[in-house]
Write a protein that holds these residues in place. Sequence first.
Motif, PDB file in Angstrom:
ATOM      1  N   PRO A  35      50.071  33.775  62.516  1.00  0.00           N
ATOM      2  CA  PRO A  35      51.103  32.770  62.229  1.00  0.00           C
ATOM      3  C   PRO A  35      51.835  32.368  63.504  1.00  0.00           C
ATOM      4  N   ASN A  36      52.217  31.105  63.607  1.00  0.00           N
ATOM      5  CA  ASN A  36      52.945  30.630  64.781  1.00  0.00           C
ATOM      6  C   ASN A  36      54.392  31.119  64.768  1.00  0.00           C
ATOM      7  N   ALA A  37      54.950  31.227  65.975  1.00  0.00           N
ATOM      8  CA  ALA A  37      56.349  31.633  66.155  1.00  0.00           C
ATOM      9  C   ALA A  37      56.652  32.974  65.492  1.00  0.00           C
ATOM     10  N   ASP A  38      55.682  33.894  65.518  1.00  0.00           N
ATOM     11  CA  ASP A  38      55.878  35.217  64.930  1.00  0.00           C
ATOM     12  C   ASP A  38      56.366  36.165  66.030  1.00  0.00           C
ATOM     13  N   TRP A  39      57.660  36.079  66.329  1.00  0.00           N
ATOM     14  CA  TRP A  39      58.233  36.850  67.425  1.00  0.00           C
ATOM     15  C   TRP A  39      58.164  38.346  67.167  1.00  0.00           C
ATOM     16  N   GLN A  40      58.327  38.738  65.915  1.00  0.00           N
ATOM     17  CA  GLN A  40      58.241  40.148  65.557  1.00  0.00           C
ATOM     18  C   GLN A  40      56.868  40.709  65.917  1.00  0.00           C
ATOM     19  N   PHE A  41      55.826  39.963  65.596  1.00  0.00           N
ATOM     20  CA  PHE A  41      54.460  40.417  65.890  1.00  0.00           C
ATOM     21  C   PHE A  41      54.229  40.541  67.387  1.00  0.00           C
ATOM     22  N   HIS A  42      54.604  39.512  68.149  1.00  0.00           N
ATOM     23  CA  HIS A  42      54.285  39.511  69.578  1.00  0.00           C
ATOM     24  C   HIS A  42      55.063  40.583  70.335  1.00  0.00           C
ATOM     25  N   LEU A  43      56.326  40.798  69.974  1.00  0.00           N
ATOM     26  CA  LEU A  43      57.091  41.858  70.624  1.00  0.00           C
ATOM     27  C   LEU A  43      56.558  43.241  70.228  1.00  0.00           C
ATOM     28  N   SER A  44      56.147  43.397  68.974  1.00  0.00           N
ATOM     29  CA  SER A  44      55.590  44.673  68.533  1.00  0.00           C
ATOM     30  C   SER A  44      54.263  44.951  69.227  1.00  0.00           C
ATOM     31  N   ARG A  45      53.448  43.923  69.412  1.00  0.00           N
ATOM     32  CA  ARG A  45      52.155  44.104  70.073  1.00  0.00           C
ATOM     33  C   ARG A  45      52.331  44.528  71.527  1.00  0.00           C
ATOM     34  N   LEU A  46      53.398  44.057  72.151  1.00  0.00           N
ATOM     35  CA  LEU A  46      53.664  44.392  73.551  1.00  0.00           C
ATOM     36  C   LEU A  46      54.209  45.808  73.721  1.00  0.00           C
ATOM     37  N   ARG A  47      54.770  46.392  72.673  1.00  0.00           N
ATOM     38  CA  ARG A  47      55.499  47.654  72.791  1.00  0.00           C
ATOM     39  C   ARG A  47      54.669  48.807  73.359  1.00  0.00           C
ATOM     40  N   PRO A  48      53.401  49.021  72.962  1.00  0.00           N
ATOM     41  CA  PRO A  48      52.640  50.137  73.547  1.00  0.00           C
ATOM     42  C   PRO A  48      52.473  50.015  75.059  1.00  0.00           C
ATOM     43  N   ILE A  49      52.384  48.794  75.570  1.00  0.00           N
ATOM     44  CA  ILE A  49      52.288  48.596  77.019  1.00  0.00           C
ATOM     45  C   ILE A  49      53.596  48.999  77.683  1.00  0.00           C
ATOM     46  N   ILE A  50      54.717  48.616  77.071  1.00  0.00           N
ATOM     47  CA  ILE A  50      56.024  48.991  77.616  1.00  0.00           C
ATOM     48  C   ILE A  50      56.200  50.508  77.604  1.00  0.00           C
ATOM     49  N   ASP A  51      55.762  51.169  76.526  1.00  0.00           N
ATOM     50  CA  ASP A  51      55.857  52.629  76.470  1.00  0.00           C
ATOM     51  C   ASP A  51      55.073  53.267  77.614  1.00  0.00           C
ATOM     52  N   LEU A  52      53.893  52.739  77.903  1.00  0.00           N
ATOM     53  CA  LEU A  52      53.085  53.282  78.988  1.00  0.00           C
ATOM     54  C   LEU A  52      53.731  53.015  80.343  1.00  0.00           C
ATOM     55  N   LEU A  53      54.276  51.814  80.522  1.00  0.00           N
ATOM     56  CA  LEU A  53      54.982  51.510  81.769  1.00  0.00           C
ATOM     57  C   LEU A  53      56.151  52.467  81.978  1.00  0.00           C
ATOM     58  N   GLU A  54      56.882  52.747  80.917  1.00  0.00           N
ATOM     59  CA  GLU A  54      58.027  53.661  81.028  1.00  0.00           C
ATOM     60  C   GLU A  54      57.569  55.066  81.418  1.00  0.00           C
ATOM     61  N   ASN A  55      56.395  55.467  80.931  1.00  0.00           N
ATOM     62  CA  ASN A  55      55.868  56.774  81.313  1.00  0.00           C
ATOM     63  C   ASN A  55      55.549  56.839  82.811  1.00  0.00           C
ATOM     64  N   LYS A  56      55.228  55.685  83.393  1.00  0.00           N
ATOM     65  CA  LYS A  56      54.930  55.637  84.824  1.00  0.00           C
ATOM     66  C   LYS A  56      56.202  55.517  85.660  1.00  0.00           C
ATOM     67  N   ASP A  57      57.209  54.818  85.124  1.00  0.00           N
ATOM     68  CA  ASP A  57      58.438  54.529  85.865  1.00  0.00           C
ATOM     69  C   ASP A  57      59.571  54.375  84.852  1.00  0.00           C
ATOM     70  N   ARG A  58      60.547  55.252  84.918  1.00  0.00           N
ATOM     71  CA  ARG A  58      61.616  55.263  83.912  1.00  0.00           C
ATOM     72  C   ARG A  58      62.462  53.996  83.913  1.00  0.00           C
ATOM     73  N   THR A  59      62.436  53.202  85.002  1.00  0.00           N
ATOM     74  CA  THR A  59      63.221  51.963  85.022  1.00  0.00           C
ATOM     75  C   THR A  59      62.550  50.860  84.204  1.00  0.00           C
ATOM     76  N   LEU A  60      61.392  51.142  83.621  1.00  0.00           N
ATOM     77  CA  LEU A  60      60.649  50.135  82.853  1.00  0.00           C
ATOM     78  C   LEU A  60      60.708  50.408  81.352  1.00  0.00           C
ATOM     79  N   GLY A  61      61.790  51.052  80.927  1.00  0.00           N
ATOM     80  CA  GLY A  61      61.911  51.401  79.520  1.00  0.00           C
ATOM     81  C   GLY A  61      62.822  50.500  78.721  1.00  0.00           C
ATOM     82  N   GLU A  62      63.811  49.887  79.357  1.00  0.00           N
ATOM     83  CA  GLU A  62      64.785  49.022  78.665  1.00  0.00           C
ATOM     84  C   GLU A  62      64.535  47.586  79.083  1.00  0.00           C
ATOM     85  N   TRP A  63      64.462  46.667  78.089  1.00  0.00           N
ATOM     86  CA  TRP A  63      64.127  45.274  78.379  1.00  0.00           C
ATOM     87  C   TRP A  63      65.062  44.332  77.634  1.00  0.00           C
ATOM     88  N   TYR A  64      65.305  43.175  78.277  1.00  0.00           N
ATOM     89  CA  TYR A  64      66.207  42.157  77.737  1.00  0.00           C
ATOM     90  C   TYR A  64      65.517  40.794  77.797  1.00  0.00           C
TER      91      TYR A  64
END
Length: 244
Positions: A14-43
Amino acid sequence: MNLSEQHRDRTDLPNADWQFHLSRLRPIIDLLENKDRTLGEWYLQGESEQEALQYRAYDDKDPSSAAVDALSKEYSRKNKDDPKSIGIWNGFKSDRVGASITVEVDGGEVFPKSLDISLSEGGENRDSRLGDYKSVADVIAQVVEIYGSFYITFGPYYYFKEKVFEDRPGVSWMLYLPHALSAAQLPEARALIPLMRDGQQQGTIIVSVTDEVFDVNNRAHVKVANDIEIRLADQDLLPRFVDL
């Protein structure tokens, strides 16, 4: 350092599904945070620093309702199938620890979508924030698993001025391609990391430098990356952007 990739989304999303796209990105962010703690909080990115710190992208691990509402409001005047993007940053302006992520979404089937991760590397110790090449390869593999990428490049931003072909991806420090590649095909590569799925090799991460972090000011590093690009192009394995 920058990670850049292109992919195509499923046609049934579905178009404009912000919940889906942010959720899909989350595992990448978790991995980035494991590499560098400054990559855990996003705005969500904004026009000013104050505005850009107003909306957290996530509440704990889930997309924040404030971010979803802000994106919905931002694109409320757009058609649902128009191209859109999600831009987030880690809240640091410092040249040492700043970072941003941009994901392109929607826009129909004509053009591929993209994910870009930009990591400031202002330190003098020449280390990568994500670790050595094997550690960076973990992130590339995660991106491939989630987005099914056509290609991924990782390395210094300014390598784009040094690559051989303007109309094709550059190798830089690492290049992922969805092909099973051998050392016989790419003798210049310092390492070839196979990516597997369901027991089958779905692609290869090509590494130009293994004993240190790729330096765009090091002519030996640039030469290796350039030589790999030429070898790939000679075998019709380095795609043109227009064909993706």
